[in-house]
Design a protein around this motif. Structure first.
Motif, PDB file in Angstrom:
ATOM      1  N   GLU A 259       3.059   5.319   9.264  1.00  0.00           N
ATOM      2  CA  GLU A 259       3.142   6.614   8.622  1.00  0.00           C
ATOM      3  C   GLU A 259       4.338   6.946   7.963  1.00  0.00           C
ATOM      4  O   GLU A 259       5.708   6.615   8.586  1.00  0.00           O
ATOM      5  CB  GLU A 259       2.736   7.745   9.752  1.00  0.00           C
ATOM      6  CG  GLU A 259       1.640   7.481  10.387  1.00  0.00           C
ATOM      7  CD  GLU A 259       1.420   8.716  11.496  1.00  0.00           C
ATOM      8  OE1 GLU A 259       2.129   9.581  11.728  1.00  0.00           O
ATOM      9  OE2 GLU A 259       0.011   8.991  11.957  1.00  0.00           O
ATOM     10  N   CYS A 260       4.660   7.633   6.879  1.00  0.00           N
ATOM     11  CA  CYS A 260       5.793   7.928   6.185  1.00  0.00           C
ATOM     12  C   CYS A 260       6.089   9.351   5.714  1.00  0.00           C
ATOM     13  O   CYS A 260       4.936   9.942   5.407  1.00  0.00           O
ATOM     14  CB  CYS A 260       5.951   6.943   4.961  1.00  0.00           C
ATOM     15  SG  CYS A 260       5.569   5.182   5.169  1.00  0.00           S
ATOM     16  N   VAL A 261       7.326   9.659   5.719  1.00  0.00           N
ATOM     17  CA  VAL A 261       7.477  11.066   5.098  1.00  0.00           C
ATOM     18  C   VAL A 261       8.590  10.740   4.005  1.00  0.00           C
ATOM     19  O   VAL A 261       9.453   9.925   4.278  1.00  0.00           O
ATOM     20  CB  VAL A 261       8.325  12.002   6.249  1.00  0.00           C
ATOM     21  CG1 VAL A 261       8.406  13.282   5.547  1.00  0.00           C
ATOM     22  CG2 VAL A 261       7.178  12.044   7.288  1.00  0.00           C
ATOM     23  N   ALA A 262       8.412  11.257   2.859  1.00  0.00           N
ATOM     24  CA  ALA A 262       9.126  11.042   1.555  1.00  0.00           C
ATOM     25  C   ALA A 262       9.738  12.413   1.303  1.00  0.00           C
ATOM     26  O   ALA A 262       9.178  13.353   1.093  1.00  0.00           O
ATOM     27  CB  ALA A 262       8.689  10.391   0.503  1.00  0.00           C
TER      28      ALA A 262
ATOM     29  N   ASN B 212       0.763  -1.253  -0.083  1.00  0.00           N
ATOM     30  CA  ASN B 212       0.034   0.061   0.001  1.00  0.00           C
ATOM     31  C   ASN B 212       0.688   1.041  -0.064  1.00  0.00           C
ATOM     32  O   ASN B 212       0.653   2.282  -0.801  1.00  0.00           O
ATOM     33  CB  ASN B 212      -0.965   0.023   1.300  1.00  0.00           C
ATOM     34  CG  ASN B 212      -1.971  -1.107   0.916  1.00  0.00           C
ATOM     35  OD1 ASN B 212      -2.298  -1.677   0.213  1.00  0.00           O
ATOM     36  ND2 ASN B 212      -2.627  -1.310   2.543  1.00  0.00           N
ATOM     37  N   VAL B 213       1.795   1.067   0.704  1.00  0.00           N
ATOM     38  CA  VAL B 213       2.893   2.602   0.709  1.00  0.00           C
ATOM     39  C   VAL B 213       3.476   2.727  -0.489  1.00  0.00           C
ATOM     40  O   VAL B 213       3.792   3.879  -1.034  1.00  0.00           O
ATOM     41  CB  VAL B 213       3.806   2.345   2.048  1.00  0.00           C
ATOM     42  CG1 VAL B 213       4.956   3.158   1.853  1.00  0.00           C
ATOM     43  CG2 VAL B 213       3.278   2.304   3.181  1.00  0.00           C
ATOM     44  N   THR B 214       3.888   1.487  -0.959  1.00  0.00           N
ATOM     45  CA  THR B 214       4.658   1.443  -2.410  1.00  0.00           C
ATOM     46  C   THR B 214       3.520   2.091  -3.499  1.00  0.00           C
ATOM     47  O   THR B 214       4.025   2.740  -4.446  1.00  0.00           O
ATOM     48  CB  THR B 214       4.892  -0.090  -2.874  1.00  0.00           C
ATOM     49  OG1 THR B 214       5.914  -0.547  -2.050  1.00  0.00           O
ATOM     50  CG2 THR B 214       5.836   0.046  -4.340  1.00  0.00           C
ATOM     51  N   ALA B 215       2.242   1.480  -3.358  1.00  0.00           N
ATOM     52  CA  ALA B 215       1.298   2.239  -4.518  1.00  0.00           C
ATOM     53  C   ALA B 215       1.322   3.790  -3.998  1.00  0.00           C
ATOM     54  O   ALA B 215       1.050   4.408  -5.087  1.00  0.00           O
ATOM     55  CB  ALA B 215       0.099   1.466  -4.272  1.00  0.00           C
ATOM     56  N   SER B 216       0.936   4.189  -2.922  1.00  0.00           N
ATOM     57  CA  SER B 216       0.990   5.788  -2.735  1.00  0.00           C
ATOM     58  C   SER B 216       1.955   6.410  -3.281  1.00  0.00           C
ATOM     59  O   SER B 216       1.903   7.465  -4.008  1.00  0.00           O
ATOM     60  CB  SER B 216       0.799   6.015  -1.299  1.00  0.00           C
ATOM     61  OG  SER B 216      -0.537   5.822  -0.586  1.00  0.00           O
ATOM     62  N   LEU B 217       3.243   6.027  -2.879  1.00  0.00           N
ATOM     63  CA  LEU B 217       4.325   6.696  -3.408  1.00  0.00           C
ATOM     64  C   LEU B 217       4.479   6.500  -4.991  1.00  0.00           C
ATOM     65  O   LEU B 217       4.840   7.815  -5.653  1.00  0.00           O
ATOM     66  CB  LEU B 217       5.836   5.892  -2.812  1.00  0.00           C
ATOM     67  CG  LEU B 217       5.943   5.989  -1.294  1.00  0.00           C
ATOM     68  CD1 LEU B 217       7.414   5.149  -0.950  1.00  0.00           C
ATOM     69  CD2 LEU B 217       6.236   7.584  -0.973  1.00  0.00           C
ATOM     70  N   ALA B 218       4.001   5.446  -5.777  1.00  0.00           N
ATOM     71  CA  ALA B 218       4.141   5.442  -6.948  1.00  0.00           C
ATOM     72  C   ALA B 218       3.409   6.602  -7.775  1.00  0.00           C
ATOM     73  O   ALA B 218       3.506   6.963  -8.860  1.00  0.00           O
ATOM     74  CB  ALA B 218       3.609   4.101  -7.613  1.00  0.00           C
ATOM     75  N   ARG B 219       2.216   6.696  -6.908  1.00  0.00           N
ATOM     76  CA  ARG B 219       1.229   7.956  -7.444  1.00  0.00           C
ATOM     77  C   ARG B 219       1.921   9.245  -7.690  1.00  0.00           C
ATOM     78  O   ARG B 219       1.501  10.222  -8.366  1.00  0.00           O
ATOM     79  CB  ARG B 219      -0.135   8.041  -6.691  1.00  0.00           C
ATOM     80  CG  ARG B 219      -1.143   6.946  -6.990  1.00  0.00           C
ATOM     81  CD  ARG B 219      -2.432   7.036  -6.295  1.00  0.00           C
ATOM     82  NE  ARG B 219      -2.625   6.487  -4.798  1.00  0.00           N
ATOM     83  CZ  ARG B 219      -2.663   5.458  -4.676  1.00  0.00           C
ATOM     84  NH1 ARG B 219      -2.610   4.444  -5.451  1.00  0.00           N
ATOM     85  NH2 ARG B 219      -2.798   4.841  -3.546  1.00  0.00           N
TER      86      ARG B 219
ATOM     87  N   LEU C 169      11.828   7.386   1.050  1.00  0.00           N
ATOM     88  CA  LEU C 169      11.287   7.385   2.275  1.00  0.00           C
ATOM     89  C   LEU C 169      12.445   7.969   3.289  1.00  0.00           C
ATOM     90  O   LEU C 169      13.622   7.498   3.309  1.00  0.00           O
ATOM     91  CB  LEU C 169      10.804   6.332   2.876  1.00  0.00           C
ATOM     92  CG  LEU C 169       9.502   5.707   2.368  1.00  0.00           C
ATOM     93  CD1 LEU C 169       9.045   4.297   2.908  1.00  0.00           C
ATOM     94  CD2 LEU C 169       8.375   6.772   2.374  1.00  0.00           C
ATOM     95  N   ILE C 170      12.314   9.054   4.034  1.00  0.00           N
ATOM     96  CA  ILE C 170      13.384   9.492   4.829  1.00  0.00           C
ATOM     97  C   ILE C 170      12.866   9.366   6.115  1.00  0.00           C
ATOM     98  O   ILE C 170      13.986   9.414   7.501  1.00  0.00           O
ATOM     99  CB  ILE C 170      13.417  10.955   4.497  1.00  0.00           C
ATOM    100  CG1 ILE C 170      12.301  11.934   4.773  1.00  0.00           C
ATOM    101  CG2 ILE C 170      14.157  11.428   3.271  1.00  0.00           C
ATOM    102  CD1 ILE C 170      12.380  13.325   4.706  1.00  0.00           C
ATOM    103  N   SER C 171      11.589   9.106   6.717  1.00  0.00           N
ATOM    104  CA  SER C 171      11.297   9.010   7.927  1.00  0.00           C
ATOM    105  C   SER C 171       9.953   8.049   8.068  1.00  0.00           C
ATOM    106  O   SER C 171       9.027   8.262   7.041  1.00  0.00           O
ATOM    107  CB  SER C 171      10.983  10.375   8.821  1.00  0.00           C
ATOM    108  OG  SER C 171      10.507  10.040  10.250  1.00  0.00           O
ATOM    109  N   ILE C 172       9.865   7.174   9.125  1.00  0.00           N
ATOM    110  CA  ILE C 172       8.630   6.186   9.313  1.00  0.00           C
ATOM    111  C   ILE C 172       8.345   6.661  10.850  1.00  0.00           C
ATOM    112  O   ILE C 172       9.193   6.556  11.576  1.00  0.00           O
ATOM    113  CB  ILE C 172       8.654   4.960   8.609  1.00  0.00           C
ATOM    114  CG1 ILE C 172       9.648   4.218   9.576  1.00  0.00           C
ATOM    115  CG2 ILE C 172       9.046   4.879   7.140  1.00  0.00           C
ATOM    116  CD1 ILE C 172       9.699   2.596   9.480  1.00  0.00           C
ATOM    117  N   ARG C 173       6.953   6.275  11.065  1.00  0.00           N
ATOM    118  CA  ARG C 173       6.606   5.939  12.415  1.00  0.00           C
ATOM    119  C   ARG C 173       5.724   4.743  12.353  1.00  0.00           C
ATOM    120  O   ARG C 173       4.997   4.656  11.440  1.00  0.00           O
ATOM    121  CB  ARG C 173       5.690   7.205  12.947  1.00  0.00           C
ATOM    122  CG  ARG C 173       6.422   8.412  13.323  1.00  0.00           C
ATOM    123  CD  ARG C 173       5.527   9.344  13.731  1.00  0.00           C
ATOM    124  NE  ARG C 173       5.901  10.688  13.551  1.00  0.00           N
ATOM    125  CZ  ARG C 173       5.525  11.530  12.722  1.00  0.00           C
ATOM    126  NH1 ARG C 173       4.614  11.303  11.889  1.00  0.00           N
ATOM    127  NH2 ARG C 173       6.333  12.705  12.677  1.00  0.00           N
TER     128      ARG C 173
END
Length: 123
Positions: free
Chosen positions: A118-121, A54-61, A69-73
């Motif tokens: 949660e991710c920050v890119a 799901n994260v990969t799909a969000s980033l792909a958009r 990604l630089i930070s995750i929680r």
């Protein structure tokens, strides 16, 4: 480069934004291990795999990959799963640098998931 927030809706009906961009930083909404029908994957490893898909799909958009990604929680309902999460998460990156990470124990997550991220890119 604009410092005004740009809000991006999910490609499906959701009561919150998929992401917010401020300058060169993209903040993603939290992801759990559910599929497009809202069905939660069964078992911790499967939840993590679906969550990362799901994260990969969000980033792909946004034409990004996991290495942006630089930070995750990460939030876990069972902190004894933290080492397992780290192993599964790191495997998604291969030899690429890993983002910084904070982990929190929580009592409950949406759909009774056991893990949320949660991710920050960086764009």
């Amino acid at each position: 480069m604009s410092t005004e927030p740009a809000f991006y809706a999910y490609p499906f009906d959701a009561p919150f934004s998929e992401a917010v961009r401020i300058g060169d930083t993209l903040y993603l909404s939290g992801h759990i291990g559910d599929d497009d029908d809202g069905k939660l994957a069964q078992g911790f490893d499967a939840e993590v795999a679906q969550m990362m898909a799901n994260v990969t799909a969000s980033l792909a958009r946004f034409d990004l990959e996991l290495d942006a990604l630089i930070s995750i929680r990460v939030m876990l309902t069972d902190m004894s799963q933290l080492d397992r999460f780290h192993t599964l998460f790191a495997a998604c990156f291969g030899d690429k640098p890993l983002p910084v990470c904070s982990a929190f124990g929580v009592t409950q997550l949406a759909l009774d998931a056991t893990v949320e991220i949660e991710c920050v890119a960086n764009l």
